[in-house]
Design a protein around this motif. Structure first.
Motif, PDB file in Angstrom:
ATOM      1  N   GLU A 105       0.847  -1.193   0.000  1.00  0.00           N
ATOM      2  CA  GLU A 105       0.000   0.000   0.000  1.00  0.00           C
ATOM      3  C   GLU A 105       0.883   1.244   0.000  1.00  0.00           C
ATOM      4  OE1 GLU A 105      -2.655   1.014   3.394  1.00  0.00           O
ATOM      5  OE2 GLU A 105      -4.221   0.808   1.864  1.00  0.00           O
ATOM      6  N   VAL A 106       0.663   2.104  -0.980  1.00  0.00           N
ATOM      7  CA  VAL A 106       1.477   3.313  -1.115  1.00  0.00           C
ATOM      8  C   VAL A 106       0.568   4.491  -1.458  1.00  0.00           C
ATOM      9  CG1 VAL A 106       3.555   2.096  -1.884  1.00  0.00           C
ATOM     10  CG2 VAL A 106       1.886   2.874  -3.568  1.00  0.00           C
ATOM     11  N   LEU A 107       1.090   5.672  -1.197  1.00  0.00           N
ATOM     12  CA  LEU A 107       0.397   6.877  -1.647  1.00  0.00           C
ATOM     13  C   LEU A 107       0.585   7.016  -3.153  1.00  0.00           C
ATOM     14  CD1 LEU A 107       1.214   9.642   0.997  1.00  0.00           C
ATOM     15  CD2 LEU A 107      -1.059   8.843   0.350  1.00  0.00           C
ATOM     16  N   THR A 108      -0.495   7.362  -3.857  1.00  0.00           N
ATOM     17  CA  THR A 108      -0.413   7.594  -5.296  1.00  0.00           C
ATOM     18  C   THR A 108      -1.060   8.939  -5.608  1.00  0.00           C
ATOM     19  OG1 THR A 108      -2.529   6.493  -5.769  1.00  0.00           O
ATOM     20  CG2 THR A 108      -0.543   5.113  -5.767  1.00  0.00           C
ATOM     21  N   TYR A 109      -0.749   9.454  -6.799  1.00  0.00           N
ATOM     22  CA  TYR A 109      -1.332  10.722  -7.221  1.00  0.00           C
ATOM     23  C   TYR A 109      -2.704  10.477  -7.839  1.00  0.00           C
ATOM     24  CZ  TYR A 109       3.356  12.514  -6.497  1.00  0.00           C
ATOM     25  OH  TYR A 109       4.553  12.863  -5.927  1.00  0.00           O
ATOM     26  N   ALA A 110      -3.711  11.191  -7.352  1.00  0.00           N
ATOM     27  CA  ALA A 110      -5.069  11.047  -7.872  1.00  0.00           C
ATOM     28  C   ALA A 110      -5.234  11.749  -9.208  1.00  0.00           C
ATOM     29  CB  ALA A 110      -6.076  11.612  -6.865  1.00  0.00           C
ATOM     30  N   ARG A 111      -4.341  12.665  -9.523  1.00  0.00           N
ATOM     31  CA  ARG A 111      -4.388  13.367 -10.807  1.00  0.00           C
ATOM     32  C   ARG A 111      -2.967  13.729 -11.205  1.00  0.00           C
ATOM     33  NH1 ARG A 111      -3.994  19.047 -10.716  1.00  0.00           N
ATOM     34  NH2 ARG A 111      -3.721  19.909  -8.625  1.00  0.00           N
ATOM     35  N   ASP A 123      -5.172  15.544  -3.908  1.00  0.00           N
ATOM     36  CA  ASP A 123      -4.324  15.020  -4.989  1.00  0.00           C
ATOM     37  C   ASP A 123      -3.711  13.665  -4.645  1.00  0.00           C
ATOM     38  OD1 ASP A 123      -4.791  17.340  -6.444  1.00  0.00           O
ATOM     39  OD2 ASP A 123      -3.021  18.355  -5.636  1.00  0.00           O
ATOM     40  N   LEU A 124      -3.918  13.174  -3.421  1.00  0.00           N
ATOM     41  CA  LEU A 124      -3.283  11.939  -2.962  1.00  0.00           C
ATOM     42  C   LEU A 124      -4.322  10.903  -2.569  1.00  0.00           C
ATOM     43  CD1 LEU A 124      -0.588  13.587  -0.675  1.00  0.00           C
ATOM     44  CD2 LEU A 124      -0.271  12.793  -3.019  1.00  0.00           C
ATOM     45  N   VAL A 125      -4.106   9.669  -2.983  1.00  0.00           N
ATOM     46  CA  VAL A 125      -4.959   8.550  -2.573  1.00  0.00           C
ATOM     47  C   VAL A 125      -4.064   7.342  -2.290  1.00  0.00           C
ATOM     48  CG1 VAL A 125      -6.989   9.293  -3.886  1.00  0.00           C
ATOM     49  CG2 VAL A 125      -5.318   7.780  -4.955  1.00  0.00           C
ATOM     50  N   TRP A 126      -4.526   6.455  -1.446  1.00  0.00           N
ATOM     51  CA  TRP A 126      -3.788   5.231  -1.167  1.00  0.00           C
ATOM     52  C   TRP A 126      -4.120   4.191  -2.222  1.00  0.00           C
ATOM     53  CZ3 TRP A 126       0.080   4.936   2.215  1.00  0.00           C
ATOM     54  CH2 TRP A 126       0.149   5.910   3.222  1.00  0.00           C
ATOM     55  N   GLY A 127      -3.093   3.481  -2.685  1.00  0.00           N
ATOM     56  CA  GLY A 127      -3.288   2.448  -3.690  1.00  0.00           C
ATOM     57  C   GLY A 127      -2.312   1.310  -3.468  1.00  0.00           C
ATOM     58  N   LYS A 128      -2.365   0.303  -4.330  1.00  0.00           N
ATOM     59  CA  LYS A 128      -1.484  -0.852  -4.241  1.00  0.00           C
ATOM     60  C   LYS A 128      -0.436  -0.790  -5.348  1.00  0.00           C
ATOM     61  CE  LYS A 128      -3.348  -3.204  -0.805  1.00  0.00           C
ATOM     62  NZ  LYS A 128      -2.602  -3.691   0.362  1.00  0.00           N
ATOM     63  N   ALA A 136       9.254   6.309  -0.210  1.00  0.00           N
ATOM     64  CA  ALA A 136       7.807   6.528  -0.198  1.00  0.00           C
ATOM     65  C   ALA A 136       7.370   7.034   1.172  1.00  0.00           C
ATOM     66  CB  ALA A 136       7.080   5.228  -0.534  1.00  0.00           C
ATOM     67  N   PRO A 137       6.643   8.154   1.236  1.00  0.00           N
ATOM     68  CA  PRO A 137       6.208   8.678   2.531  1.00  0.00           C
ATOM     69  C   PRO A 137       5.089   7.822   3.113  1.00  0.00           C
ATOM     70  CG  PRO A 137       5.296  10.003   0.761  1.00  0.00           C
ATOM     71  CD  PRO A 137       6.234   9.021   0.120  1.00  0.00           C
ATOM     72  N   GLY A 138       5.096   7.673   4.419  1.00  0.00           N
ATOM     73  CA  GLY A 138       4.044   6.908   5.079  1.00  0.00           C
ATOM     74  C   GLY A 138       2.893   7.778   5.519  1.00  0.00           C
ATOM     75  N   ASP A 139       3.026   9.081   5.351  1.00  0.00           N
ATOM     76  CA  ASP A 139       1.998  10.019   5.788  1.00  0.00           C
ATOM     77  C   ASP A 139       1.821  11.083   4.708  1.00  0.00           C
ATOM     78  OD1 ASP A 139       0.391  11.930   7.022  1.00  0.00           O
ATOM     79  OD2 ASP A 139       1.361  11.721   8.966  1.00  0.00           O
ATOM     80  N   ALA A 140       0.583  11.306   4.298  1.00  0.00           N
ATOM     81  CA  ALA A 140       0.308  12.291   3.248  1.00  0.00           C
ATOM     82  C   ALA A 140       0.750  13.695   3.650  1.00  0.00           C
ATOM     83  CB  ALA A 140      -1.181  12.286   2.903  1.00  0.00           C
ATOM     84  N   ASP A 141       0.723  13.997   4.946  1.00  0.00           N
ATOM     85  CA  ASP A 141       1.095  15.339   5.401  1.00  0.00           C
ATOM     86  C   ASP A 141       2.537  15.691   5.056  1.00  0.00           C
ATOM     87  OD1 ASP A 141      -1.402  15.822   6.417  1.00  0.00           O
ATOM     88  OD2 ASP A 141      -0.902  15.203   8.458  1.00  0.00           O
ATOM     89  N   VAL A 142       3.365  14.672   4.806  1.00  0.00           N
ATOM     90  CA  VAL A 142       4.767  14.921   4.495  1.00  0.00           C
ATOM     91  C   VAL A 142       4.923  15.632   3.156  1.00  0.00           C
ATOM     92  CG1 VAL A 142       6.976  13.795   4.028  1.00  0.00           C
ATOM     93  CG2 VAL A 142       5.528  12.957   5.875  1.00  0.00           C
TER      94      VAL A 142
END
Length: 243
Positions: A105-111, A123-128, A136-142
Motif C-alpha cells: 500500500e502506497v500513496l499515489t497521485y489522484a491526478r 491530490d493523494l490517494v492510497w493504492g497498491k 515513499a512517505p508513510g503520511d500524506a502530510d509529508v
C-alpha cells in the motif's frame, strides 16, 4: 456513462466468481469490467469509468459493488482500497491486461500534476503497487503543501524526490536580504543567483559591492542571514528528516 452501460449490458450469471487481473491496464480510455477481472464473461463490456489520462485510480469498494450488480462475485480477499488502471494492452494485442499487481500500500497521485504545482490533500490517494519507492512517505502530510519538481502522472506512487519546498525566489530576481540579531536590524538589496524554495540556501550578489553572500530564502523575494538563517536551516533539516 457507467449507469448507461448498466442499463444496456446483458447481466452475467448471478454470483459468477471472478479474480482481479494481475495488472489492470486499459488501451482505449474506457475502463470496463473485462479490463479489471478475469472471467468477466458477458459482463465484461460494462463500463466502470473513463480514463482521460495515462492512468486512473478507482475505489475498490465501488468497483466491487458495480461488479456485484453485473452478476460478478469479487470477494476482494486482499482488502484492496484502490485499484490503479494504467494505459496499455496485453502482449497478444487483445483488450486484456497482464503483468503483476502488487500488494504494497502506497500513496499515489489522484491526478497529474505540472512542475511547480502545489500538492493538495485531494491530490493523494492510497493504492497498491508491486514495489514501494525507497523514499515513499508513510503520511500524506509529508508531501502536502510541497511543489512538484517535475510533471507527475496520475496513479504513480509518491516519492519524496518528487517534491520540494515551493519556490519563493526566482533566479535573477532582485530580493531583500535581512539581518537581525538582538536590537540590530539591517537590510540590503541583492540579486538571486539561483532559484530557491523556502528554507533553501541561495547565493545572492550585493548590488552595490558585487560580492556574493550565502543567504536562506525566507519568503517571496526575501532571504535572511545570521541567526534567523540558522533557524530556517534547522526547520528544513527537520522537514527532510521526516520525509
Amino acid at each position: 456513462m457507467a449507469a448507461a452501460a448498466f442499463l444496456i449490458a446483458s447481466p452475467a450469471l448471478a454470483g459468477q466468481a471472478v479474480t482481479l487481473k494481475a495488472q489492470t491496464l486499459d488501451a482505449d480510455g474506457i475502463v470496463t469490467l473485462s479490463d479489471l477481472f478475469d472471467g468477466a464473461g458477458a459482463a465484461g463490456k460494462v463500463v466502470v469509468a473513463a480514463k482521460p489520462g495515462v492512468s486512473t485510480v478507482l475505489d475498490a469498494a465501488a468497483v466491487q459493488t458495480l461488479a456485484r450488480r453485473a452478476g460478478l462475485d469479487w470477494p476482494n480477499a486482499e482488502g484492496l482500497r484502490r485499484i490503479v488502471v494504467r494505459s496499455g494492452a496485453d502482449g497478444a494485442g487483445g483488450g486484456g491486461a497482464v503483468a503483476s499487481r502488487g500488494n504494497v500500500e502506497v500513496l499515489t497521485y489522484a491526478r497529474s500534476l505540472s512542475a511547480g504545482e502545489i500538492v493538495q490533500p485531494q491530490d493523494l490517494v492510497w493504492g497498491k503497487a508491486a514495489v514501494a519507492p525507497s523514499d515513499a512517505p508513510g503520511d500524506a502530510d509529508v508531501v502536502i503543501g510541497l511543489a512538484a519538481r517535475r510533471p507527475l502522472r496520475a496513479g504513480a506512487a509518491v516519492s519524496a524526490r518528487d517534491v520540494s519546498a515551493p519556490q519563493v525566489i526566482k533566479a535573477g530576481e532582485l530580493i531583500v536580504v535581512n539581518y537581525q540579531d538582538g536590537g540590530i536590524s539591517l537590510s540590503l538589496q541583492g540579486k538571486a543567483m539561483a532559484a530557491a524554495g523556502l528554507g533553501e540556501t541561495v547565493s545572492v550578489q550585493n548590488t552595490t559591492s558585487k560580492k556574493i553572500i550565502q543567504a536562506v530564502a525566507s519568503g517571496p523575494g526575501e532571504a535572511v542571514v545570521g541567526p534567523a538563517a540558522e533557524q530556517f536551516r534547522a526547520a528544513r533539516r527537520t522537514q527532510l528528516a521526516l520525509r
